[in-house]
Scaffold this active site. Structure first.
Site, PDB file in Angstrom:
ATOM      1  N   ARG A 141      16.980 -22.041  19.905  1.00 17.71           N
ATOM      2  CA  ARG A 141      17.667 -23.037  20.576  1.00 17.71           C
ATOM      3  C   ARG A 141      16.086 -24.424  20.489  1.00 17.71           C
ATOM      4  O   ARG A 141      14.837 -23.545  20.366  1.00 17.71           O
ATOM      5  CB  ARG A 141      17.750 -23.162  22.050  1.00 17.71           C
ATOM      6  CG  ARG A 141      18.546 -22.382  22.495  1.00 17.71           C
ATOM      7  CD  ARG A 141      19.140 -21.841  24.162  1.00 17.71           C
ATOM      8  NE  ARG A 141      20.253 -21.514  24.428  1.00 17.71           N
ATOM      9  CZ  ARG A 141      21.012 -20.328  24.900  1.00 17.71           C
ATOM     10  NH1 ARG A 141      19.379 -19.597  24.625  1.00 17.71           N
ATOM     11  NH2 ARG A 141      21.787 -19.982  25.105  1.00 17.71           N
ATOM     12  N   HIS A 146      20.884 -21.777  17.102  1.00 14.88           N
ATOM     13  CA  HIS A 146      20.934 -20.050  15.636  1.00 14.88           C
ATOM     14  C   HIS A 146      21.243 -21.503  14.588  1.00 14.88           C
ATOM     15  O   HIS A 146      22.560 -21.648  13.590  1.00 14.88           O
ATOM     16  CB  HIS A 146      22.051 -20.018  16.259  1.00 14.88           C
ATOM     17  CG  HIS A 146      21.755 -19.104  16.822  1.00 14.88           C
ATOM     18  ND1 HIS A 146      20.585 -18.421  17.374  1.00 14.88           N
ATOM     19  CD2 HIS A 146      22.340 -17.710  17.781  1.00 14.88           C
ATOM     20  CE1 HIS A 146      20.288 -17.592  18.065  1.00 14.88           C
ATOM     21  NE2 HIS A 146      21.859 -16.999  18.514  1.00 14.88           N
ATOM     22  N   HIS A 152      20.797 -10.935  14.142  1.00 13.63           N
ATOM     23  CA  HIS A 152      21.215 -10.800  15.085  1.00 13.63           C
ATOM     24  C   HIS A 152      22.640 -10.158  15.453  1.00 13.63           C
ATOM     25  O   HIS A 152      23.263  -9.555  16.206  1.00 13.63           O
ATOM     26  CB  HIS A 152      22.293 -11.947  15.459  1.00 13.63           C
ATOM     27  CG  HIS A 152      22.345 -12.523  17.153  1.00 13.63           C
ATOM     28  ND1 HIS A 152      23.970 -12.010  17.432  1.00 13.63           N
ATOM     29  CD2 HIS A 152      21.622 -13.312  17.596  1.00 13.63           C
ATOM     30  CE1 HIS A 152      23.104 -13.142  19.259  1.00 13.63           C
ATOM     31  NE2 HIS A 152      21.886 -13.737  18.838  1.00 13.63           N
ATOM     32  N   SER A 153      22.498  -8.603  15.237  1.00 15.89           N
ATOM     33  CA  SER A 153      22.908  -7.032  15.373  1.00 15.89           C
ATOM     34  C   SER A 153      22.539  -7.206  16.676  1.00 15.89           C
ATOM     35  O   SER A 153      21.728  -7.093  18.076  1.00 15.89           O
ATOM     36  CB  SER A 153      22.612  -6.322  14.447  1.00 15.89           C
ATOM     37  OG  SER A 153      22.653  -5.699  13.041  1.00 15.89           O
ATOM     38  N   GLU A 204      15.363  -9.662  18.726  1.00 11.13           N
ATOM     39  CA  GLU A 204      16.010 -10.713  17.202  1.00 11.13           C
ATOM     40  C   GLU A 204      14.444 -10.831  17.095  1.00 11.13           C
ATOM     41  O   GLU A 204      13.269 -11.715  17.788  1.00 11.13           O
ATOM     42  CB  GLU A 204      16.088 -11.611  17.605  1.00 11.13           C
ATOM     43  CG  GLU A 204      17.725 -11.986  17.972  1.00 11.13           C
ATOM     44  CD  GLU A 204      18.820 -12.788  18.992  1.00 11.13           C
ATOM     45  OE1 GLU A 204      18.312 -14.183  18.233  1.00 11.13           O
ATOM     46  OE2 GLU A 204      19.153 -12.918  19.942  1.00 11.13           O
TER      47      GLU A 204
END
Length: 358
Positions: free
Chosen positions: A80, A105, A179-180, A314
């Site tokens: 953010r 994002h 971002h898995s 992440e």
């Protein structure tokens, strides 16, 4: 090593390629040009049963309609940005406020929603897939023409190496991550609440009421954020810490990584399946997100989505830290090279009893 190329779908008349790589010991990895999305990672369990350990879909339409950033590369900025605006060199740049008053994002025009060019290099013991993209000046509100490359390398040690490179012709913001969403139970049989996590971090960043880091570093000592020794994720969530309540009942916080020698900075383990994931990164922080905002109004390959069905680790620089000198800056200076990498190592117990996961 085996490589199979295919077509995953079509967007605006352009075919989106897919790449499936399989190692001799049983790992299968699939990714696509849209968003650099990792759609599947198949890993055996302790009985040799191969199952998927990441959240994803079988069609492009589902990613476009439902995906909360499943498997994609986030950019230009991960996390953010407060007030959806930032200042560089006396100029204020405004972004989409797609998360309340903030930017999350990089907004709808982030790297997760573009089609990347791709190239493949196949060797005896590894396969590399390089995705490249030129992000034009002003795209999503960010300054500078930015050339980006992301390379996924899969090898016979069942490792996934993600390498990021970028360069801009103006000072700009760059903070990239993957971002898995991981779930080691296999094919989403269970939530991640009984997964055990080890995270070498002495402190995390406090979040304000809009989930922007305040800059305050809170010690993990004696809190549910203590993962320096392996702990079930659900135990911490149940503790009811105000910061856990703030983000919807779970974690969504930047952890500052501690230097470690001869071991991974993060280890995720699922005792029932025997699967393990170890992560090493050059980044100074990881945002641990426990899937608190996953909703139940769509299906993931036949399984209804639900809260805590997957988790993200992440790796990145602490988000929103533009001019805080205590942290590495997320500003990439003109003509400077942005480079970083993260290694994901997958393992499994081959029927000889639970693996060591301390």
């Amino acid at each position: 090593m085996k490589l199979v190329e295919g077509v995953y779908g079509v967007v605006n008349g352009r075919h989106v390629k897919s790449y499936a790589v399989e190692t001799s010991s049983g790992m299968k990895f699939t990714c696509i040009e849209y968003g650099c999305i990792i759609t599947e990672i198949l890993i055996p369990d302790s009985n040799g049963l191969k199952e998927n350990v990441v959240l994803g879909f079988d069609t492009l339409a589902e990613y476009i309609d439902h995906s909360p950033y499943f498997g994609c590369v986030i950019g230009r900025n991960a996390g953010r940005i407060g007030g959806a605006a930032f200042e560089i060199d006396g100029v204020t740049y405004h972004l989409a406020n797609n998360d309340g008053e903030n930017n999350l994002h990089s907004g709808a025009n982030g790297f997760h929603n573009v089609i990347w060019d791709s190239a493949v290099v196949v060797k005896d013991t590894e396969v590399s897939i390089t995705f490249s993209y030129m992000s034009p000046d002003g795209e999503a509100g960010f300054p500078g023409n930015l050339q980006v490359e992301v390379t996924y390398t899969i090898n016979e040690n069942n490792e996934l190496l993600i390498q990021y490179q970028a360069q801009s012709d103006q000072n700009t913001i760059v903070n990239l991550t993957n971002h898995s969403y991981f779930n080691l139970s296999g094919n989403l049989k269970r939530t991640i609440l009984d997964h055990e996590l080890t995270l070498h971090s002495d402190g995390f960043l406090e979040l304000d009421e809009t989930l922007i880091p305040t800059g305050e570093i809170i010690s993990v000592e004696g809190t549910p954020f203590e993962f320096r020794k392996s702990k079930q994720i659900g135990q911490g969530i149940e503790a009811g810490h105000p910061q856990i309540t703030l983000v919807g009942g779970g974690y969504d916080h930047p952890f500052l990584l501690s230097p470690v020698q001869n071991q991974s900075q993060m280890t995720l383990f699922d005792l029932e399946s025997g699967r393990k994931l170890e992560i090493e990164t050059e980044e100074p922080a990881v945002v641990f997100y426990s899937g608190n905002m996953l909703t139940d109004d769509f299906n993931i390959r036949g399984t209804q989505s639900q809260k805590h069905l997957g988790l993200c680790l992440e790796t990145q620089k602490p988000p929103n830290m533009i001019d805080d000198l205590r942290f590495p800056s997320i500003i990439l200076e003109k003509n400077q090279q942005y480079t970083t990498q993260t290694v994901y190592s997958f393992g499994w117990d081959e029927g000889t009893g639970p693996m060591s996961h301390q």
